[in-house]
Design an enzyme around this catalytic site. Structure first.
Site, PDB file in Angstrom:
ATOM      1  N   HIS A 142       0.847  -1.185   0.000  1.00 22.82           N
ATOM      2  CA  HIS A 142       0.000   0.000   0.000  1.00 22.82           C
ATOM      3  C   HIS A 142       0.884   1.237   0.000  1.00 22.82           C
ATOM      4  O   HIS A 142       2.024   1.205   0.472  1.00 22.82           O
ATOM      5  CB  HIS A 142      -0.914   0.005   1.236  1.00 22.82           C
ATOM      6  CG  HIS A 142      -1.982   1.041   1.190  1.00 22.82           C
ATOM      7  ND1 HIS A 142      -1.806   2.312   1.716  1.00 22.82           N
ATOM      8  CD2 HIS A 142      -3.226   1.015   0.661  1.00 22.82           C
ATOM      9  CE1 HIS A 142      -2.908   3.010   1.519  1.00 22.82           C
ATOM     10  NE2 HIS A 142      -3.786   2.264   0.878  1.00 22.82           N
TER      11      HIS A 142
ATOM     12  N   ASP B 262      -7.929  -4.961  -0.187  1.00 19.64           N
ATOM     13  CA  ASP B 262      -8.407  -5.723  -1.347  1.00 19.64           C
ATOM     14  C   ASP B 262      -8.147  -7.217  -1.209  1.00 19.64           C
ATOM     15  O   ASP B 262      -8.835  -8.024  -1.846  1.00 19.64           O
ATOM     16  CB  ASP B 262      -7.741  -5.210  -2.631  1.00 19.64           C
ATOM     17  CG  ASP B 262      -8.151  -3.788  -2.967  1.00 19.64           C
ATOM     18  OD1 ASP B 262      -9.357  -3.508  -2.917  1.00 19.64           O
ATOM     19  OD2 ASP B 262      -7.277  -2.965  -3.274  1.00 19.64           O
TER      20      ASP B 262
END
Length: 457
Positions: free
Chosen positions: A333, A392
């Protein structure tokens, strides 16, 4: 299936033109360094360029010590409230929390019981679309992609608004509340239209039940029998809360703020968010994770065996498997380093239902991906980097456990995130008041004009 538009432009002609595009649009990477241009609005250490201020959401994943980025456990806060405290409170009291988060993001503080009741009543009343909207806008010219259809519907709602271009705060707040309520209805109708046209399956449109929470309403609409358990609705509600906002710098929210800064209407600004979120580098990543998991499940003899999964992850990272991108989706991320709090919450709350519904093997595959990717990345790339699972990685499995079709993975993300987009639009209107206009340095060079007859064949 609708007839495809046949373009009069041949692919052969386009192929030859692409050579001209490549020749005249490529910019040497040395120029970016020479002029100190931060591509992707990223600093050299991967952090985002400071482009604005917000009181809505805080995303923390590291701290700076002596100029170096030091990893820490991730923290997500809405209006100063830790997302863990918000979710834990809703679980403890066995209540739905998405509407509470909507109020918090829009107005800046936790709602009272009466304020929450009032908001739920407004959302319930606004869920219905304008008369004949479904028949005239959604059922005609059905889209292969639900996100594109939803974006078109948002733009079309402009035509049904009696005062669409008024960007006063009361009017934009009215539009925001209506859109937050209507997006789940648009999503389901767009999906039902696709089922009928592209899958040759029965389409069903259930009556709106005003007493339902947003999570209940979504499950009620997308299931033919309208049946679901409270446990299922609560899990979806957690997903909605986690996806509602993620700061002003994420691509779709920033897109919404950029358009807002120009003084454009609400429908145009929110449509920008949809267009951005659809991208596989943003909201579309949850679908990439689902495809990656399915591939591992079919390609690896025993997907619960960590050694076998590790070998396959090595192939993915080398570009020898997967989609060839060399990316392990669901890992890493831009801000979070040690942990993504959204992924941690989803994993904790999805485990029980996943095992009950027979998805134990899939859950184990994701756990292996989460555990092994940092090790594989170090071995293949030769770089020790702190990498964590992002939201996700587990959201796709949650949707699968809930029986939600893959067509709706990213649209569901948008259904939650529109609360954040609207909040940031309002904040930009109140506090920004200046059109965003960053600079681009031209690296072209002067050329002498050549008469058309002297340019060759």
């Amino acid at each position: 299936m609708p007839a495809n538009y046949i373009s009069p432009i041949s692919m052969d002609a386009l192929s030859s033109l692409c050579g001209e595009l490549d020749k005249n649009n490529y910019i040497n990477t040395e120029h970016f360094e020479k002029y100190h241009v931060k591509r992707g609005l990223r600093n050299s250490d991967g952090t985002g360029v400071m482009a604005g201020l917000t009181r809505i959401c805080s995303v923390e994943g590291y701290y700076i010590l002596d100029g170096e980025r030091v990893p820490k456990e991730g923290k997500l806060s809405y209006r100063g409230y830790d997302i863990n405290d918000i979710v834990d409170s809703c679980i403890k009291d066995d209540r739905f929390g998405f509407e509470e988060v909507v109020w918090l993001l829009l107005f800046g503080d936790l709602p009272t019981n009466q304020q929450l009741v009032s908001l739920r009543e407004v959302i319930a009343e606004c869920r219905a679309l304008p008369e004949d909207f479904i028949e005239d806008v959604i059922m005609k010219h059905v889209s292969k992609d639900i996100m594109n259809k939803m974006a078109r519907c948002i733009m079309m709602l402009y035509s049904f608004d009696e005062d669409p271009d008024n960007i006063s705060i009361p009017n934009v707040l009215r539009q925001s509340l209506q859109l937050i309520a209507q997006v789940p209805t648009i999503m389901n109708a767009a999906y039902q239209a696709k089922r009928r046209v592209f899958y040759n399956e029965t389409m069903f449109l259930h009556p709106i039940k005003k007493e339902q929470s947003t999570a209940e309403y979504i499950l009620n609409q997308i299931r033919a029998d309208e049946k679901f358990t409270r446990e299922e609705a609560k899990l979806l509600d957690i997903c909605l809360m986690l996806h509602a906002d993620h700061g002003g710098g994420n691509n779709s929210t920033f897109s919404t703020r950029v358009l807002t800064s120009s003084g454009t209407d609400t429908y145009s600004a929110i449509t920008a968010g949809f267009g951005s979120l659809k991208g596989p580098r943003h909201g579309g990543a949850n679908l990439r994770v689902a495809k990656q998991m399915n591939e591992i499940m079919s390609a690896v003899a025993d997907p619960t065996d960590s050694a076998q999964v590790k070998d396959y992850l090595v192939k993915i990272l080398k570009g020898e498997a997967g989609d060839g991108s060399g990316l392990i989706y669901g890992m890493g991320h831009a801000v979070y380093t040690k942990s993504d709090p959204r992924a941690v919450i989803l994993k904790e709350n999805a485990r029980k239902l996943a095992f009950e519904k027979g998805f134990e093997k899939e859950f184990k595959v994701l756990e292996n991906i989460e555990l092994l990717t940092p090790e594989v990345f170090s071995e293949v790339k030769g770089v020790d980097k702190t990498i964590c699972a992002n939201v996700d990685l587990y959201s796709g499995l949650v949707y699968k456990v809930l029986g939600i079709p893959e067509d709706l993975y990213t649209p569901l993300f948008a259904t939650a995130r529109i609360a954040g987009w609207c909040s940031h639009r309002l904040e930009e209107l109140i506090s920004g008041r200046k059109i965003m206009r960053p600079a681009y340095k031209s690296v072209s060079y002067a050329k002498k004009f050549v008469n058309i007859n002297d340019r060759g064949e």
